[in-house]
Motif scaffolding. Structure first.
Motif, PDB file in Angstrom:
ATOM      1  N   TYR A   1       0.830  -1.207   0.000  1.00 10.36           N
ATOM      2  CA  TYR A   1       0.000   0.000   0.000  1.00 10.36           C
ATOM      3  C   TYR A   1       0.868   1.262   0.000  1.00 10.36           C
ATOM      4  O   TYR A   1       0.650   2.186  -0.795  1.00 10.36           O
ATOM      5  CB  TYR A   1      -0.908  -0.042   1.231  1.00 10.36           C
ATOM      6  CG  TYR A   1      -1.508   1.272   1.654  1.00 10.36           C
ATOM      7  CD1 TYR A   1      -2.691   1.733   1.084  1.00 10.36           C
ATOM      8  CD2 TYR A   1      -0.911   2.032   2.652  1.00 10.36           C
ATOM      9  CE1 TYR A   1      -3.254   2.937   1.500  1.00 10.36           C
ATOM     10  CE2 TYR A   1      -1.466   3.232   3.070  1.00 10.36           C
ATOM     11  CZ  TYR A   1      -2.633   3.684   2.483  1.00 10.36           C
ATOM     12  OH  TYR A   1      -3.184   4.877   2.895  1.00 10.36           O
TER      13      TYR A   1
ATOM     14  N   ASN B   1       0.501   2.541  -3.572  1.00  9.46           N
ATOM     15  CA  ASN B   1      -0.879   3.021  -3.579  1.00  9.46           C
ATOM     16  C   ASN B   1      -1.096   4.297  -2.783  1.00  9.46           C
ATOM     17  O   ASN B   1      -2.229   4.783  -2.712  1.00  9.46           O
ATOM     18  CB  ASN B   1      -1.811   1.933  -3.019  1.00  9.46           C
ATOM     19  CG  ASN B   1      -1.870   0.708  -3.898  1.00  9.46           C
ATOM     20  OD1 ASN B   1      -2.646   0.649  -4.852  1.00  9.46           O
ATOM     21  ND2 ASN B   1      -1.028  -0.273  -3.600  1.00  9.46           N
ATOM     22  N   CYS B   2      -0.049   4.836  -2.207  1.00  6.76           N
ATOM     23  CA  CYS B   2      -0.203   6.032  -1.379  1.00  6.76           C
ATOM     24  C   CYS B   2       0.949   7.002  -1.647  1.00  6.76           C
ATOM     25  O   CYS B   2       1.874   7.121  -0.836  1.00  6.76           O
ATOM     26  CB  CYS B   2      -0.261   5.653   0.104  1.00  6.76           C
ATOM     27  SG  CYS B   2      -0.605   7.062   1.193  1.00  6.76           S
TER      28      CYS B   2
ATOM     29  N   GLU C   1     -11.345   6.256   0.642  1.00  8.45           N
ATOM     30  CA  GLU C   1     -10.801   5.555  -0.520  1.00  8.45           C
ATOM     31  C   GLU C   1      -9.526   4.795  -0.168  1.00  8.45           C
ATOM     32  O   GLU C   1      -9.305   3.659  -0.634  1.00  8.45           O
ATOM     33  CB  GLU C   1     -10.522   6.534  -1.650  1.00  8.45           C
ATOM     34  CG  GLU C   1     -11.764   7.146  -2.266  1.00  8.45           C
ATOM     35  CD  GLU C   1     -12.293   8.346  -1.497  1.00  8.45           C
ATOM     36  OE1 GLU C   1     -11.754   8.669  -0.410  1.00  8.45           O
ATOM     37  OE2 GLU C   1     -13.267   8.960  -1.976  1.00  8.45           O
ATOM     38  N   LEU C   2      -8.672   5.420   0.652  1.00 12.26           N
ATOM     39  CA  LEU C   2      -7.442   4.747   1.076  1.00 12.26           C
ATOM     40  C   LEU C   2      -7.759   3.479   1.861  1.00 12.26           C
ATOM     41  O   LEU C   2      -7.106   2.440   1.673  1.00 12.26           O
ATOM     42  CB  LEU C   2      -6.586   5.696   1.922  1.00 12.26           C
ATOM     43  CG  LEU C   2      -5.947   6.879   1.189  1.00 12.26           C
ATOM     44  CD1 LEU C   2      -5.264   7.810   2.193  1.00 12.26           C
ATOM     45  CD2 LEU C   2      -4.951   6.402   0.144  1.00 12.26           C
TER      46      LEU C   2
ATOM     47  N   THR D   1     -10.483   1.647   1.667  1.00 15.39           N
ATOM     48  CA  THR D   1     -11.023   0.656   0.736  1.00 15.39           C
ATOM     49  C   THR D   1      -9.905  -0.045  -0.029  1.00 15.39           C
ATOM     50  O   THR D   1      -9.906  -1.281  -0.181  1.00 15.39           O
ATOM     51  CB  THR D   1     -11.987   1.332  -0.256  1.00 15.39           C
ATOM     52  OG1 THR D   1     -13.098   1.879   0.466  1.00 15.39           O
ATOM     53  CG2 THR D   1     -12.501   0.333  -1.283  1.00 15.39           C
ATOM     54  N   THR D   2      -8.936   0.732  -0.504  1.00 17.26           N
ATOM     55  CA  THR D   2      -7.782   0.156  -1.197  1.00 17.26           C
ATOM     56  C   THR D   2      -7.010  -0.780  -0.283  1.00 17.26           C
ATOM     57  O   THR D   2      -6.619  -1.890  -0.681  1.00 17.26           O
ATOM     58  CB  THR D   2      -6.841   1.276  -1.697  1.00 17.26           C
ATOM     59  OG1 THR D   2      -7.550   2.088  -2.636  1.00 17.26           O
ATOM     60  CG2 THR D   2      -5.588   0.708  -2.349  1.00 17.26           C
TER      61      THR D   2
ATOM     62  N   ALA E   1      -8.656  -4.211   0.393  1.00 14.63           N
ATOM     63  CA  ALA E   1      -8.473  -5.157  -0.717  1.00 14.63           C
ATOM     64  C   ALA E   1      -7.087  -5.798  -0.653  1.00 14.63           C
ATOM     65  O   ALA E   1      -6.931  -6.997  -0.937  1.00 14.63           O
ATOM     66  CB  ALA E   1      -8.660  -4.436  -2.049  1.00 14.63           C
TER      67      ALA E   1
END
Length: 383
Positions: free
Chosen positions: A133, A137-138, A339-340, A342-343, A346
């Motif tokens: 993440y 993703n961040c 949103e973070l 939720t990501t 997953a």
């Protein structure tokens, strides 16, 4: 504690060595870690140092400073200011400096909702998900580290947290009015949700607080009983609640130090970081049952939380995700907290599947390397 270097590590070493120009004298990097020298985490930090030296053919070395160069509260600023080249950074201690990072950190209790399929592997799941993440993703997380003069090189942490107490806890009624030492905001909110009073104090104060009844319980992972010398004051343990590990940016590197390394050396640091990221959850899970068994042999009573308390805890975790997102929006301007999360959820599901067949520390390190760390672009990351 000695372990053999994995076949994957040796292969990476062989590949990387060709990129090095041998120096007349090895460069030694200072690593500050707030744990005491007897801690399991320090054992893994020494493995990390050994991996750096092996992978670089002695071109780079790491000197570990446990609880001496910088304490937990000083580490982030100390790495930023160059007092240490590498630091064990508890981002949860610095909410305003790392708000996007801490959205996922505070969501650590989510792992408890994954059920029996991750039991005994919670830390392995969480640290894999959090590392992936944060790297990929961040981007906001990495900008936060950059503003603090640090380069992120992976997350780590131990097993799930329970209640280490001086009195029995099995139900919500047992917790009502009790003072609990907590180390992060999510556990503080859980304590209030079950009618307890959260108390913040340094790790160095836990022994005295529990022994003198200042607190009834400490929210802690079982191996920390050994790490922080609490053996003689713990009388009751309930590990079913609240759950969730304590994640750490375990090997953050000073930005100037990172930029001074060659691309091959940065790859070495990432490969070694994958060893560290895997080593901490693995060693915690390996020691968890032993620590609890030894405690029971000393007369400590192990309790099971009742179904109502577990159900209330699970409901709290679901509700707390919205609380985290709103809290970080209001206090720190994080606009995409939901949103973070939720990501991140997953990624937790993904890693719950990936770790199922892991049967050794070496296999976990290799998995982290192949799935995450090897994909970091050392010509871009942190530069």
């Amino acid at each position: 504690m000695k372990r053999q270097v994995t076949a994957g590590l040796m292969l990476a070493c062989t590949t990387l060595l060709g990129a090095f120009t041998l120096s007349a004298e090895a460069r030694t990097l200072r690593y500050a870690i707030g744990h005491p020298p007897s801690s399991f985490v320090v054992d893994v930090a020494k493995e990390y140092a050994g991996a750096v030296e092996s992978l670089s053919d002695g071109d780079l070395k790491v000197r570990v400073f446990p609880m001496s160069l910088l304490n937990f509260a000083e580490t982030s600023g100390g790495v930023r200011d160059g007092m240490a080249d590498i630091g064990f950074v508890l981002t949860s201690y610095f909410a305003s400096e790392f708000p996007h990072s801490n959205v996922a950190v505070e969501a650590s209790m989510l792992v408890g909702l994954l059920g029996d399929k991750v039991r005994g592997r919670e830390g392995m799941v969480f640290m894999g998900a959090l590392s992936e993440y944060t790297f990929f993703n961040c981007p906001e997380c990495n900008r936060e580290f950059a503003r603090q003069g640090q380069v992120y090189t992976g997350s780590t942490g131990g097993s799930s947290y329970g209640l280490v107490c001086n009195r029995p806890v099995e139900s919500e009624a047992d917790l009502r009015g009790m003072r609990l030492r907590v180390g992060a905001s999510n556990w503080s909110r859980w304590a209030e949700a079950v009618g307890a009073s959260p108390v913040t104090m340094s790790a160095n104060e836990m022994f005295e607080a529990l022994s003198q009844g200042v607190v009834g319980c400490i929210v802690l992972a079982a191996p920390e009983i050994h790490n922080f010398g609490l053996t003689d004051v713990v009388k009751h343990i309930t590990m079913d609640v609240p759950g969730g590990p304590m994640p750490i940016a375990g090997t953050n590197i000073n930005t100037r130090t990172w930029k001074s390394l060659s691309p091959a050396q940065r790859t070495v640091m990432l490969r070694a970081a994958s060893v560290f990221s895997a080593g901490v959850p693995w060693i915690y899970h390996q020691h968890e049952d032993r620590i609890l068994s030894e405690a029971e042999d000393r007369g400590v009573t192990l309790h099971k939380a009742d179904a109502a308390l577990i159900e209330k805890t699970h409901a709290f975790v679901e509700q707390d995700m919205a609380t985290i997102a709103e809290d970080y929006r209001r206090r720190y301007g994080v606009q995409n907290g939901a949103e973070l999360i939720t990501t991140f959820r997953a990624l937790l599901d993904k890693w719950a599947g990936l770790v199922q067949d892991v049967d050794s520390e070496e296999a976990l390190a290799d998995l982290y390397w192949s799935e995450i760390f090897s994909k970091v672009d050392v010509n871009q990351h942190g530069l």
